[in-house]
Scaffold this active site. Sequence first.
Site, mmCIF file in Angstrom:
data_model
loop_
_atom_site.group_PDB
_atom_site.id
_atom_site.type_symbol
_atom_site.label_atom_id
_atom_site.label_comp_id
_atom_site.label_asym_id
_atom_site.label_seq_id
_atom_site.Cartn_x
_atom_site.Cartn_y
_atom_site.Cartn_z
ATOM 1 N N ASN A 168 0.824 -1.220 0.000
ATOM 2 C CA ASN A 168 0.000 0.000 0.000
ATOM 3 C C ASN A 168 0.855 1.266 0.000
ATOM 4 O O ASN A 168 0.489 2.273 -0.619
ATOM 5 C CB ASN A 168 -0.928 0.039 1.222
ATOM 6 C CG ASN A 168 -2.031 -0.985 1.127
ATOM 7 O OD1 ASN A 168 -2.345 -1.475 0.041
ATOM 8 N ND2 ASN A 168 -2.625 -1.327 2.265
ATOM 9 N N HIS A 241 -4.507 -8.807 6.597
ATOM 10 C CA HIS A 241 -3.928 -7.505 6.943
ATOM 11 C C HIS A 241 -4.966 -6.431 7.313
ATOM 12 O O HIS A 241 -4.929 -5.839 8.392
ATOM 13 C CB HIS A 241 -3.117 -6.953 5.760
ATOM 14 C CG HIS A 241 -2.097 -7.874 5.214
ATOM 15 N ND1 HIS A 241 -0.880 -8.077 5.802
ATOM 16 C CD2 HIS A 241 -2.103 -8.646 4.085
ATOM 17 C CE1 HIS A 241 -0.160 -8.916 5.074
ATOM 18 N NE2 HIS A 241 -0.883 -9.276 4.031
#
Length: 312
Positions: A168, A241
Site C-alpha cells: 500500500n 492484513h
Amino acid sequence: MEKRKIIIDCDPGYDDSVAILLAGGSPAVEVLAVTTVAGNQTIEKVTNNARHVSSMAGLSVSVSMGATGPISGGQWETAGHVHGESGLDGVELSPIEVPLDTMTAVERIVDIVMTEPEGTVTLVPIGPLTNIARALEAEPRIVERVREVVLMGGAVHTGNVGPYSEFNVFTDPEAARVVFKAGWKVTMVGLDLTYQSEITPDVIADAVRLDNRAGKVLSQILMASNNSFHRNGHKGGSPVHDACAVAYVIDPTLIETVTVPVDVELKGELTRGMTVADFRRAGEEGCVTSVAMKLDQKRFWRTLIEAVRNLD
Ligand code: BDR
Ligand code: CA
C-alpha cells in the site's frame, strides 16, 4: 457505548473484504462511507467488489470511486496474482444493494469530515493512500477535524513487495508521506502486526460453522486467500492484513502500539516506499504517529467471528 464513526478507503481484495464484513457486523463502529482506490485490482473491479461486500455487510452507505493511479502520475501495477482476476476470485458474490456514489472518493471524504462534528470521524485507509493525500490537498482543514487515521500499510522490519516496502505504501509513497506528515494522529497497522493475523484451519472451521450468508462468504474468502497465498509460494496461513486496522478501531486493546516518528523513503534504490520509524525517539512527547506491534490473536479472531455472526 457510542459507536466510532469510520470511513473505509479500500481496494477489495480478500483482506479488504474481511475488514468490511468485520466493520459491518461490529456494534462498536458505524461505517459512514466506503471509498475505493485502485490497488489490488483496477478501480472498476475493486469498486464493484466493494459494493458487493458492503451489501453483504449490511452497510447503509454508497460506495465512492477514487484514484486510478498515484499522485505522482502514471498507473500502478495491480495485485491480480494475489487477489485474482476479479480481485475476489473464488468468492460467490451476492447481489449489489449499495449504490455507486455520485461524488468521488475525495469529495465524499471531505464532505463527511467537514459536516460531521469535529473529532468524531476516523479514517481507515486499507489500500494505497492516494485518496487520503488528495483529500488533504483539496481541504487541508480535515487535519484538525479527523479524530485519527488508522491505516493498514508499511512495515518497520520486513516488506512484502521489496525487502523493506509494503504494497500500500510502495504503490504511492508520495501520498503515504503526505498522510504520515500531515500532523494528525496516525496509527500504522503494518506488516509487523498483520503477519500475526494468519488464517488457521481452526479459524476457517469457525467461519464454516457460522450458518448465515455472510459466514459462508467469509469462509470462502479465507479459503481463497489461503489458496492464493500457497500458490504464490508461501507457507502457513495468509494474513488478513486490512481487518487488523478495523479491529484496532473496534477495540484498541487488541493491539499493542509504540509511539514513534514515521517517515516514508522516496528515493532509495532498494528502499523506495519503506516506512522508516525512528525508534531512537520512541515515546517522544508530542509525537502523533505510532506503529502497531503485537496482536492478541485469539481475541482478534473471536471479534471477527462474532461480528460476522451478527450479519444476515
Ligand atoms: C496490503 O496490500 C494489499 O494487497 C492488501 O489488501 C493489504 O491492504 C498488504 O500489504
Ligand atoms: Ca487492501
